[in-house]
Design a protein around this motif. Structure first.
Motif, PDB file in Angstrom:
ATOM      1  N   PRO A   1       0.818  -1.209   0.000  1.00  0.00           N
ATOM      2  CA  PRO A   1       0.000   0.000   0.000  1.00  0.00           C
ATOM      3  C   PRO A   1       0.855   1.264   0.000  1.00  0.00           C
ATOM      4  CG  PRO A   1       0.000  -0.997   2.173  1.00  0.00           C
ATOM      5  CD  PRO A   1       0.701  -1.962   1.260  1.00  0.00           C
ATOM      6  N   CYS A   2       2.119   1.121   0.366  1.00  0.00           N
ATOM      7  CA  CYS A   2       3.089   2.215   0.301  1.00  0.00           C
ATOM      8  C   CYS A   2       4.464   1.606   0.087  1.00  0.00           C
ATOM      9  CB  CYS A   2       3.062   3.032   1.596  1.00  0.00           C
ATOM     10  SG  CYS A   2       4.220   4.431   1.596  1.00  0.00           S
ATOM     11  N   ILE A   3       5.183   2.124  -0.887  1.00  0.00           N
ATOM     12  CA  ILE A   3       6.494   1.562  -1.243  1.00  0.00           C
ATOM     13  C   ILE A   3       7.596   2.057  -0.318  1.00  0.00           C
ATOM     14  CG2 ILE A   3       8.201   1.373  -3.110  1.00  0.00           C
ATOM     15  CD1 ILE A   3       5.872   1.792  -5.079  1.00  0.00           C
ATOM     16  N   CYS A   4       7.382   3.217   0.307  1.00  0.00           N
ATOM     17  CA  CYS A   4       8.452   3.898   1.039  1.00  0.00           C
ATOM     18  C   CYS A   4       9.183   3.046   2.082  1.00  0.00           C
ATOM     19  CB  CYS A   4       7.920   5.165   1.684  1.00  0.00           C
ATOM     20  SG  CYS A   4       7.448   6.433   0.488  1.00  0.00           S
ATOM     21  N   PRO A   5       8.480   2.322   2.973  1.00  0.00           N
ATOM     22  CA  PRO A   5       9.220   1.590   4.016  1.00  0.00           C
ATOM     23  C   PRO A   5      10.244   0.607   3.460  1.00  0.00           C
ATOM     24  CG  PRO A   5       6.895   1.724   4.596  1.00  0.00           C
ATOM     25  CD  PRO A   5       7.011   2.239   3.187  1.00  0.00           C
ATOM     26  N   ARG A   6       9.894  -0.114   2.398  1.00  0.00           N
ATOM     27  CA  ARG A   6      10.810  -1.104   1.844  1.00  0.00           C
ATOM     28  C   ARG A   6      11.837  -0.483   0.901  1.00  0.00           C
ATOM     29  NH1 ARG A   6       7.613  -5.344  -1.045  1.00  0.00           N
ATOM     30  NH2 ARG A   6       9.558  -6.512  -1.069  1.00  0.00           N
ATOM     31  N   VAL A   7      11.554   0.716   0.386  1.00  0.00           N
ATOM     32  CA  VAL A   7      12.509   1.336  -0.529  1.00  0.00           C
ATOM     33  C   VAL A   7      13.653   2.003   0.225  1.00  0.00           C
ATOM     34  CG1 VAL A   7      11.733   3.734  -0.859  1.00  0.00           C
ATOM     35  CG2 VAL A   7      12.483   2.405  -2.837  1.00  0.00           C
ATOM     36  N   THR A   8      13.514   2.163   1.552  1.00  0.00           N
ATOM     37  CA  THR A   8      14.595   2.801   2.310  1.00  0.00           C
ATOM     38  C   THR A   8      15.911   2.059   2.131  1.00  0.00           C
ATOM     39  OG1 THR A   8      13.895   1.591   4.303  1.00  0.00           O
ATOM     40  CG2 THR A   8      13.118   3.868   4.069  1.00  0.00           C
TER      41      THR A   8
END
Length: 364
Positions: A329-336
């Motif tokens: 639902p949001c890519i940000c946490p794993r893209v860190t």
């Protein structure tokens, strides 16, 4: 098709989302760097799916297997090959997209350019391919650690929720305590609630990820081409879902005068520093010894379960679609960790190119 990046420290990634395996070949790592599969696994665990409610429910152990490049616990100067076998593909979820490009995905471009396109999970264009970035980045981080260089990436914004600035050590500590990987513990809770609410609606949300590298020496990069900020922008922009890259103040420089944002030099405890770091540690294409700060704007995951408009290329008619697969639902946490790894790859490459790290043997 370009699948490699780096000059002296070079990463070549391979595989597809629903193929047998994904991985990377890392060429140019000097010999005698202490390295184990566990060093790489630690980084991969930060991006693997199914770890919390804010990530895709796809379950993959993402266990690394090292096929070459390490002998008796140390690198031997030969290419390091790391592979991860896919074990939880649901290709049937994608059969309807053979002739129907998904909105805001790369499907249509792939179809027009290559014709023979693996549409299952986005194939080679899937976010799963960033496993190769993380393999290369894990090795690069271990290499940079020999020079006391550390890198951390953290979520600073989800939707309209913004994190408050934190110092480097606080960020490092806090991101391990929340699934959003935000350095501001208070904002992290609000961000998680927002992500979960969008997930419940069958929608997604975007955000901003910041990366900070400390103890980088002055003099990395070139003044014209091969600028350090140019190379960083290139690799960060090459991460799927990234739609913008900033260094330092980035686009905010447009709203200021030179007298407001110029970074004045000073002698601090016998060292050359700047009073501010609005340039993000890079001036004239070269590092100046201050922390290198970059930010990426990450778009909302385009795979959502809401009904969307598309087309049928075989029948050449408009079509309604619903994407049923398992998605973040949001890519940000794993893209860190991907941003962190990408930054490490570029810094390791420039450290070797600039002579700070010996290209063949760390014991020289």
């Amino acid at each position: 098709m370009s699948n490699s990046i780096g000059e002296k420290f070079r990463i070549t990634s391979f595989g597809a989302s629903h193929g047998p395996a994904v991985g990377a070949i890392v060429d140019g790592c000097p010999a005698n760097l202490e390295l184990t599969a566990e060093d790489i696994q630690k980084e991969l665990d930060k991006r693997k799916p199914g770890t919390s409610g804010v990530t895709t429910p796809r379950k993959e152990a993402d266990e690394i297997q090292i096929l070459s490049g390490i002998f008796e616990g140390k690198t031997d100067g030969t290419p390091i090959t790391g592979v991860i076998f896919n074990k939880n593909q649901h290709s049937k979820d994608y059969s309807m997209f053979k002739n129907t490009p998904r909105p805001s995905h790369g499907d249509y471009g792939w179809m027009m350019k290559y014709g023979n396109y693996d549409y299952n999970g986005g194939g080679r264009g899937s976010g799963r391919i960033t496993i190769g970035h993380v393999i290369g980045g894990a090795i690069a981080k271990k290499l940079l650690k020999t020079q006391n260089i550390e890198i951390v990436s953290h979520v600073v914004q989800i939707g309209d929720i913004k994190a408050k600035p934190q110092d480097f050590n606080t960020i490092k500590e806090n991101i391990e305590k929340n699934p959003v990987r935000c350095g501001d513990a208070d904002a992290a809770g609000e961000m998680e609630e927002l992500i979960l609410s969008k997930k419940e609606e069958g929608d997604s949300v975007g955000g901003i990820v910041e990366t900070i590298a400390v103890n980088v020496p002055a003099g990395l990069g070139e003044p014209v081409f091969d600028r350090l900020d140019g190379d960083l922008a290139r690799i960060l922009m090459n991460i799927g879902a990234v739609k913008g890259v900033e260094i330092g103040l980035g686009f905010d420089v447009a709203a200021h005068t030179g007298s407001e944002i110029n970074d004045a030099y000073q002698i601090d405890d016998g060292k050359v520093t700047t009073k501010t770091n609005n340039s993000g540690g890079i001036v004239g294409g070269m590092s100046n010894g201050m922390p290198i700060v970059s930010r990426i704007a990450v778009k909302p995951t385009p795979s959502i379960s809401k009904c969307q408009d598309s087309i049928d290329l075989e029948k050449m008619e408009n079509k309604k679609i619903e994407i049923k697969g398992r998605h973040d639902p949001c890519i940000c946490p794993r893209v860190t960790v991907v941003a962190e790894s990408s930054t490490a790859i570029i810094l390791a490459d420039h450290m070797i190119r600039s002579g700070f790290i010996h290209p063949s043997n760390l014991e020289f």
